[in-house]
Design a protein around this motif. Structure first.
Motif, PDB file in Angstrom:
ATOM      1  N   GLU A 480       3.481  12.636   3.614  1.00  0.00           N
ATOM      2  CA  GLU A 480       2.713  11.933   4.264  1.00  0.00           C
ATOM      3  C   GLU A 480       2.647  10.498   3.629  1.00  0.00           C
ATOM      4  O   GLU A 480       2.383   9.472   4.726  1.00  0.00           O
ATOM      5  CB  GLU A 480       1.277  12.656   4.343  1.00  0.00           C
ATOM      6  CG  GLU A 480       0.215  11.755   5.025  1.00  0.00           C
ATOM      7  CD  GLU A 480      -1.141  12.704   4.959  1.00  0.00           C
ATOM      8  OE1 GLU A 480      -2.116  12.014   5.376  1.00  0.00           O
ATOM      9  OE2 GLU A 480      -1.156  14.029   4.660  1.00  0.00           O
ATOM     10  N   ALA A 481       2.443  10.508   2.617  1.00  0.00           N
ATOM     11  CA  ALA A 481       2.829   8.902   1.680  1.00  0.00           C
ATOM     12  C   ALA A 481       3.705   8.047   2.168  1.00  0.00           C
ATOM     13  O   ALA A 481       3.484   6.979   2.446  1.00  0.00           O
ATOM     14  CB  ALA A 481       2.399   8.958   0.427  1.00  0.00           C
ATOM     15  N   VAL A 482       4.790   8.741   2.331  1.00  0.00           N
ATOM     16  CA  VAL A 482       6.260   7.972   2.690  1.00  0.00           C
ATOM     17  C   VAL A 482       6.076   7.632   4.192  1.00  0.00           C
ATOM     18  O   VAL A 482       6.446   6.598   4.446  1.00  0.00           O
ATOM     19  CB  VAL A 482       7.303   8.873   2.596  1.00  0.00           C
ATOM     20  CG1 VAL A 482       8.584   8.347   3.368  1.00  0.00           C
ATOM     21  CG2 VAL A 482       7.626   8.996   0.946  1.00  0.00           C
ATOM     22  N   LEU A 533       7.744   4.781  -4.114  1.00  0.00           N
ATOM     23  CA  LEU A 533       6.123   4.512  -3.955  1.00  0.00           C
ATOM     24  C   LEU A 533       5.462   4.643  -5.139  1.00  0.00           C
ATOM     25  O   LEU A 533       4.240   4.188  -5.556  1.00  0.00           O
ATOM     26  CB  LEU A 533       5.768   5.184  -2.788  1.00  0.00           C
ATOM     27  CG  LEU A 533       6.071   5.135  -1.412  1.00  0.00           C
ATOM     28  CD1 LEU A 533       5.533   6.064  -0.347  1.00  0.00           C
ATOM     29  CD2 LEU A 533       5.798   3.689  -0.944  1.00  0.00           C
ATOM     30  N   ARG A 534       5.841   5.683  -6.149  1.00  0.00           N
ATOM     31  CA  ARG A 534       5.378   5.807  -7.401  1.00  0.00           C
ATOM     32  C   ARG A 534       5.188   4.435  -8.401  1.00  0.00           C
ATOM     33  O   ARG A 534       4.349   4.571  -9.193  1.00  0.00           O
ATOM     34  CB  ARG A 534       6.002   6.937  -8.159  1.00  0.00           C
ATOM     35  CG  ARG A 534       5.548   8.339  -7.646  1.00  0.00           C
ATOM     36  CD  ARG A 534       5.967   9.456  -8.618  1.00  0.00           C
ATOM     37  NE  ARG A 534       7.559   9.471  -8.685  1.00  0.00           N
ATOM     38  CZ  ARG A 534       8.384  10.324  -7.924  1.00  0.00           C
ATOM     39  NH1 ARG A 534       7.499  11.151  -6.851  1.00  0.00           N
ATOM     40  NH2 ARG A 534       9.548  10.506  -8.084  1.00  0.00           N
ATOM     41  N   VAL A 553       5.208  -3.404  -2.881  1.00  0.00           N
ATOM     42  CA  VAL A 553       5.050  -3.264  -1.213  1.00  0.00           C
ATOM     43  C   VAL A 553       4.413  -4.504  -0.628  1.00  0.00           C
ATOM     44  O   VAL A 553       4.784  -4.773   0.492  1.00  0.00           O
ATOM     45  CB  VAL A 553       4.021  -2.155  -1.229  1.00  0.00           C
ATOM     46  CG1 VAL A 553       3.730  -1.898   0.183  1.00  0.00           C
ATOM     47  CG2 VAL A 553       4.985  -0.861  -1.868  1.00  0.00           C
ATOM     48  N   ASP A 554       3.529  -4.987  -1.297  1.00  0.00           N
ATOM     49  CA  ASP A 554       2.769  -6.148  -0.540  1.00  0.00           C
ATOM     50  C   ASP A 554       3.662  -7.359  -0.591  1.00  0.00           C
ATOM     51  O   ASP A 554       3.129  -8.131   0.136  1.00  0.00           O
ATOM     52  CB  ASP A 554       1.447  -6.556  -1.713  1.00  0.00           C
ATOM     53  CG  ASP A 554       0.359  -5.612  -1.501  1.00  0.00           C
ATOM     54  OD1 ASP A 554       0.432  -4.657  -0.670  1.00  0.00           O
ATOM     55  OD2 ASP A 554      -0.373  -5.586  -2.486  1.00  0.00           O
ATOM     56  N   ASP A 555       4.776  -7.479  -1.281  1.00  0.00           N
ATOM     57  CA  ASP A 555       5.585  -8.786  -1.254  1.00  0.00           C
ATOM     58  C   ASP A 555       6.765  -8.470  -0.335  1.00  0.00           C
ATOM     59  O   ASP A 555       7.851  -9.636  -0.318  1.00  0.00           O
ATOM     60  CB  ASP A 555       5.921  -9.178  -2.761  1.00  0.00           C
ATOM     61  CG  ASP A 555       5.116  -9.182  -3.598  1.00  0.00           C
ATOM     62  OD1 ASP A 555       3.843  -9.982  -3.200  1.00  0.00           O
ATOM     63  OD2 ASP A 555       4.995  -9.272  -4.937  1.00  0.00           O
ATOM     64  N   VAL A 556       6.628  -7.232   0.337  1.00  0.00           N
ATOM     65  CA  VAL A 556       8.156  -7.198   0.885  1.00  0.00           C
ATOM     66  C   VAL A 556       8.366  -8.239   2.002  1.00  0.00           C
ATOM     67  O   VAL A 556       9.368  -8.465   2.334  1.00  0.00           O
ATOM     68  CB  VAL A 556       8.164  -5.815   1.409  1.00  0.00           C
ATOM     69  CG1 VAL A 556       9.284  -5.530   2.354  1.00  0.00           C
ATOM     70  CG2 VAL A 556       8.334  -4.632   0.492  1.00  0.00           C
ATOM     71  N   VAL A 557       7.452  -8.461   2.955  1.00  0.00           N
ATOM     72  CA  VAL A 557       7.507  -9.277   4.104  1.00  0.00           C
ATOM     73  C   VAL A 557       8.132 -10.710   3.777  1.00  0.00           C
ATOM     74  O   VAL A 557       9.158 -11.200   4.210  1.00  0.00           O
ATOM     75  CB  VAL A 557       6.230  -9.460   4.841  1.00  0.00           C
ATOM     76  CG1 VAL A 557       6.468 -10.591   5.953  1.00  0.00           C
ATOM     77  CG2 VAL A 557       5.837  -8.272   5.478  1.00  0.00           C
TER      78      VAL A 557
END
Length: 567
Positions: A480-482, A533-534, A553-557
């Protein structure tokens, strides 16, 4: 787009019918599907790329001052008969009749129609110059379709037509189009050679091809490594090795039993090929033509066809040769008067040649032109080869195989005079409009880009024409997290204007997903997995990068945007 919804299917193995890298990879990656020989459906991934190629072409054409329009693919055959090009295209043109029996053509090109359009809209020199272009489906009944989108019977083409008040204007339009083409190919990551070319059935005086160098190409480009001269082998001119001119000796008949080729004749008599003259028989619009050329050279059939001003040229059949009273394998122009005789100037480079005696198993020594034979036409019909010298700087020429991706022509006034497209000049006198035409194979650009940009894992799409910017791979979508993180990233990328292909399949193993990502070859691959994700990160890797990097994750864009920016 989610791969679970995408209409495509990748293949693990190479299709047996694929001849080139681009053909093989486009079939394996699910970009195209063959409908019939030389006829392909563009599946969604290919169609997205083609639309991007079209947009690049459109932007460069508009920047060069062109205007886009749309002309019909279905045209009255009488237009083509009026210009004589129905016969010139011959069997390559698809033809049909409507219900009233009126002949129609599926257009391979649009000079006739566009000339009539301009005829009805241009009256004065003040209305010129004009450049019109379109993106359109073209039809050519190729005898041997091959190599996927390289040689097909239905294809997408950008064709443009310039209309000027004279040669100076045409020169300016021609150069503007040449630069627009260079810009297009640069933006599509296709390195091209601009080479002099034959105008073929299009007609006109000057023309240049833009060719992608590749070993699987259909065309041969003759180039000079010193001065930069480049020409298609059909058009190329070079300086072949000259031969000394000896004191003429008396004509002497010799027995040559079984000697039917230049190679066997030279070995039997102990002479070089350059000491012989070869005879080649052609049928030009059904008429037998006797061609003489020095034995170490080959006939350039395009040059010969242009010299004869014929629509069809082919090697003569045995029956045609015999009916003309010629003896294959032992023929020369000596005493021949009943057929048209064409010769290359090489017949005067050297002397005391070995030639056929026009009877079986017999040749002459010491034949000389014009003492012993004459020709109705002497003109350059020799095929320029690697090793011949550049006519401009005397450097030995080289040869490269290539695929034609664009072609530009100076048409002059043939179409305007034939179809009555005139304008009033500043003195009030009627003048024919001077024309040029300019074609780019849009669908062929896609194939050429893949031919140029691939590795053993698959396609490496240039970013400007990639169907999507990012290949987002979610590993273990049952987690679910993925699933939540992948969908959130998918939405954020699209919101930022970054196009994403999302591999959301739940039944595909990680190895299958990674292999498909490499095969399709989008510029950036992102991987969302439980392990990543960990670390609150996503794995990012460029298609040509050896190593992946972890991005928060927040810097991907922003990281993806930076990777996609041109250097």
């Amino acid at each position: 787009m989610r791969i679970s919804r995408l209409v495509t299917r990748t293949l693990r193995d190479d299709p047996p019918e694929a001849e080139t890298a681009s053909h093989r990879l486009m079939l394996r990656a699910g970009l195209i599907q063959q409908v019939a020989a030389g006829i392909y459906a563009y599946l969604p991934l290919a169609w997205r790329s083609l639309r991007k190629v079209e947009q690049i072409v459109r932007e460069e054409m508009d920047a060069a001052g062109s205007q886009e329009l749309r002309m019909p693919a279905l045209q009255p055959m009488e237009l083509w008969e009026q210009t004589g090009r129905a016969a010139a295209f011959g069997d390559n043109m698809f033809s049909l009749e409507d219900r009233r029996g009126r002949p129609l053509a599926l257009a391979p090109t649009h000079e006739e129609v566009v000339t009539n359009i301009v005829k009805g809209n241009v009256q004065s020199y003040r209305d010129l110059p004009v450049i019109l272009y379109q993106m359109q489906t073209k039809f050519r009944d190729e005898p041997r379709p091959r190599a996927g989108l390289v040689r097909v019977r239905e294809f997408t083409m950008k064709d443009a037509y310039s209309f000027d008040a004279g040669d100076a204007g045409l020169d300016a339009s021609y150069q503007a189009m040449a630069q627009a083409y260079r810009n297009v190919f640069r933006r599509c990551s296709i390195p091209v050679v601009m080479a002099e070319a034959d105008s073929g059935a299009i007609g006109g005086k000057d023309s240049h091809e833009f060719l992608l160098p590749t070993d699987t190409g259909e065309d041969t480009v003759i180039t000079c490594p010193s001065c930069g001269y480049a020409a298609n082998a059909e058009k190329a001119s070079g300086v072949y090795p000259d031969q000394p001119i000896p004191e003429p000796l008396p004509l002497e008949e010799v027995s040559t039993p079984g000697m039917k080729t230049i190679a066997s004749l030279c070995e039997f008599l102990g002479v070089d090929e350059a000491q012989t003259l070869k005879a080649v028989f052609y049928a030009a619009d059904g008429e037998v033509v006797f061609v003489t050329i020095r034995g170490d050279l080959d006939v350039n059939e395009i040059k010969l066809k242009n010299a004869l001003h014929c629509n069809e040229l082919r090697l003569a059949e045995d029956e045609e040769i015999a009916s003309a009273g010629l003896v294959a394998g032992s023929a020369s122009a000596i005493g021949i008067t009943n057929v048209r005789r064409v010769a290359d100037p090489s017949i005067s480079s050297g002397g005391n040649f070995v030639v056929g005696a026009n009877k079986n198993d017999t040749h002459y020594r010491n034949a000389n032109y014009p003492r012993d034979f004459v020709a109705d036409l002497v003109t350059d019909i020799a095929l320029t080869k690697p090793g011949h010298l550049c006519a401009q700087c005397s450097t030995p020429l080289t040869a490269t195989r290539g695929v034609e991706v664009g072609h530009i022509f100076k048409l002059g006034t043939f179409f305007s005079e034939t179809l009555g497209a005139y304008f009033l000049d500043s003195e009030g006198e009627q003048q024919p409009i001077t024309m040029g035409c300019y074609g780019i194979g849009v669908s062929r650009i896609l194939a050429a880009a893949i031919e140029q940009n691939h590795d053993d894992r698959g396609i490496i799409f240039p970013a400007p024409i990639a169907p999507y910017d990012v290949h987002l791979v979610a590993l273990n979508m049952a987690d679910e997290a993925v699933a939540e993180a992948a969908v959130d990233l998918y939405d954020r990328l699209w919101a930022a204007g970054i196009e994403v292909l999302f591999d959301d399949r739940t039944d595909a193993a990680a190895g299958v997903k990674f292999n498909d990502a490499d095969l399709i070859g989008l510029p950036v691959r992102l991987v969302v997995s439980p392990r990543n994700l960990r670390q609150s990160a996503v794995e990012m890797r460029g298609r040509t990068s050896e190593e992946a990097e972890m991005v928060a994750v927040d810097d991907v864009v922003e990281a993806v945007r930076g990777t996609l920016q041109p250097a």
